[in-house]
Design a protein around this motif. Structure first.
Motif, PDB file in Angstrom:
ATOM      1  N   CYS A   1      -2.004   2.516   6.028  1.00  0.00           N
ATOM      2  CA  CYS A   1      -3.205   2.432   5.208  1.00  0.00           C
ATOM      3  C   CYS A   1      -4.305   1.648   5.932  1.00  0.00           C
ATOM      4  O   CYS A   1      -4.047   0.588   6.509  1.00  0.00           O
ATOM      5  CB  CYS A   1      -2.862   1.736   3.888  1.00  0.00           C
TER       6      CYS A   1
ATOM      7  N   HIS B   1      -6.913   0.552   4.332  1.00  0.00           N
ATOM      8  CA  HIS B   1      -7.547  -0.238   3.262  1.00  0.00           C
ATOM      9  C   HIS B   1      -9.037   0.091   3.176  1.00  0.00           C
ATOM     10  O   HIS B   1      -9.893  -0.792   3.119  1.00  0.00           O
ATOM     11  CB  HIS B   1      -7.341  -1.747   3.480  1.00  0.00           C
TER      12      HIS B   1
ATOM     13  N   CYS C   1      -4.011   1.862  -2.505  1.00  0.00           N
ATOM     14  CA  CYS C   1      -4.191   0.740  -1.578  1.00  0.00           C
ATOM     15  C   CYS C   1      -4.122  -0.581  -2.351  1.00  0.00           C
ATOM     16  O   CYS C   1      -4.952  -0.862  -3.201  1.00  0.00           O
ATOM     17  CB  CYS C   1      -5.511   0.857  -0.830  1.00  0.00           C
ATOM     18  N   ALA C   2      -3.143  -1.400  -2.024  1.00  0.00           N
ATOM     19  CA  ALA C   2      -2.932  -2.672  -2.735  1.00  0.00           C
ATOM     20  C   ALA C   2      -3.999  -3.704  -2.360  1.00  0.00           C
ATOM     21  O   ALA C   2      -4.315  -4.588  -3.147  1.00  0.00           O
ATOM     22  CB  ALA C   2      -1.547  -3.209  -2.417  1.00  0.00           C
ATOM     23  N   VAL C   3      -4.547  -3.576  -1.147  1.00  0.00           N
ATOM     24  CA  VAL C   3      -5.569  -4.537  -0.701  1.00  0.00           C
ATOM     25  C   VAL C   3      -6.863  -4.319  -1.486  1.00  0.00           C
ATOM     26  O   VAL C   3      -7.451  -5.266  -2.013  1.00  0.00           O
ATOM     27  CB  VAL C   3      -5.813  -4.393   0.824  1.00  0.00           C
TER      28      VAL C   3
ATOM     29  N   CYS D   1       0.850  -1.190   0.000  1.00  0.00           N
ATOM     30  CA  CYS D   1       0.000   0.000   0.000  1.00  0.00           C
ATOM     31  C   CYS D   1       0.891   1.248   0.000  1.00  0.00           C
ATOM     32  O   CYS D   1       1.994   1.225   0.556  1.00  0.00           O
ATOM     33  CB  CYS D   1      -0.895   0.031   1.239  1.00  0.00           C
TER      34      CYS D   1
HETATM   35 ZN    ZN Z   1      -4.275  -0.425   1.900  1.00  0.00          ZN
END
Ligand code: ZN
Ligand code: GDP
Length: 370
Positions: free
Chosen positions: A298, A300, A306-308, A293
């Motif tokens: 983060c 989320h 945000c990678a999630v 992220c």
């Molecule tokens: Zn995130």
């Protein structure tokens, strides 16, 4: 060439070998053996005393040693202890061997101190009933608890006889496997006997506990593993130090197929513990994504980069997993908050912010409607 047998063989022929004594415990115990102390494993704790099985039989001993009033320093079922070789009743526990694993409950009392429920557990068998709809969130909690203890979890899907079609059963197993990375998932039936041989073989290598909701089939599993009615088997007849036959109730049982089962009332009623690290292991893929992220803290939620959330959008992470993760993290914070004023203040700030956001959102809605 020296062909003398390795030291492991002396541990495996030790009278306490059925109770889990091994080469590791033997070497841990060596300095105490030199002092003339007796090794033993705690099979029951009650009223400030405990029953310890020693090479010569079960003896009664004190539970408090070293640091009184420190609950982490109180003897619990599954502990390996060094006792006075003879003397009063109860004997003194001189020391405990360092615990390999421990199940700890953060008590519901205001003074939120941990209470050890079982020590030196190798396998945490999480019983989950197939008679009711799978609650993956609940399984995740039990797994977090298991990982936190240091034991290897195993999910046993009980009452498999109630799932008529094999394809349906394999889907249920897959669902749980997805929820439980790194955890074996085994469907069993006490009715047909399916899977019980695999379970018995697994628990044969070490000490196990059974976790799970009431009605999940824990007693039934315990009975099948023990091969008799638990309550009968629990009442062992032992010879005490004075050569009398006594009847003891045990919470640590030697299984006929090998291995040891710990079953204490505390473990039966187990809920959620302070499972901070365990949460990370259950949700390893989320924590892995979170490292990518943009912001280190983060949430989320709606943060840019945000990678999630990106993984959810891409269909790589089920949204339900993120929701369970959030819930578990929140509950852990709640338990931690009982001891940690800083976390408490953080949570309060969070509530205030959420409250303000909620009110703002409500007002915006009203504005739109009116
Ligand atoms: Zn995130
Ligand atoms: P516990 O509360 O977790 O100890 O659960 P129990 O072992 O008492 O089991 C709860 C109920 O499920 C009991 O009525 C058992 O007879 C039933 N049960 C347990 N194992 C099986 C199984 O393999 N198949 C079926 N059909 N019922 C089971």
């Amino acid at each position: 060439m020296n062909l003398s047998s390795p030291p492991a063989s002396s541990a495996s022929s030790h009278p306490l070998a059925p109770y889990g004594w091994d080469a590791g415990w033997e070497s841990e115990f060596a300095p105490h053996a030199e002092r003339g102390l007796l090794p033993g494993r705690v099979v029951r704790v009650d009223r400030g005393q405990c029953d310890v099985v020693t090479p010569g039989g079960v003896v009664r001993a004190d539970t408090e040693f070293v640091v009184p009033r420190d609950p982490m320093r109180v003897v619990c079922t599954g502990d390996w202890a060094a006792l006075d070789p003879e003397g009063g009743d109860p004997r003194y526990v001189r020391t405990l061997l360092p615990r390999r694993t421990a199940f700890v409950r953060s008590t519901s009392s205001k003074r939120s101190e941990g209470q050890i429920l079982a020590a030196n557990v190798d396998h945490a068998v999480v019983a989950v009933s197939l008679a009711v709809e799978l609650d993956l969130g609940r399984i995740e909690r039990f797994l977090a608890l298991a990982w936190e203890s240091g034991a290897q979890p195993l999910v046993v899907l009980t009452k498999a006889d109630l799932v008529a079609d094999a394809v349906g059963l394999s889907y249920l197993v897959q669902d749980v496997e997805t929820t439980a990375p790194g955890v074996p998932v085994l469907p069993v039936s006490a009715l047909t006997g399916d899977g019980l041989d695999v379970l018995a073989a697994t628990v044969a290598g070490g000490t196990s506990v059974l976790l799970g909701q009431s009605g999940a089939g824990k007693s039934t599993l315990a009975n099948t593993l023990i091969g008799a009615d638990v309550m009968d088997v629990r009442h062992n007849r032992d010879v005490d130090g004075k050569g009398r036959h006594t009847t003891t109730t045990r919470n640590l049982l030697v299984l006929p197929g090998g291995g040891v089962l710990i079953d204490t009332p505390g473990l039966r009623g187990v809920g959620l513990y302070d499972a901070g690290n365990g949460v990370g292991q259950v949700f390893a893929e989320i924590e892995g994504l979170a490292e990518r992220c943009r912001f280190q803290d983060c949430g989320h939620d709606s943060e840019p980069g945000c990678a999630v959330l990106a993984a959810i959008d891409a269909g790589e992470l089920p949204e339900r997993r993120l929701e369970s993760y959030r819930k578990l993290v929140r509950e852990n914070q709640w338990i931690a908050a009982k001891t940690d004023a800083r976390v408490r203040a953080e949570i309060r700030r969070d509530w205030k912010r959420k409250g303000a956001e909620g009110r703002a959102a409500m007002q915006a809605k009203r504005g739109r409607w009116h």
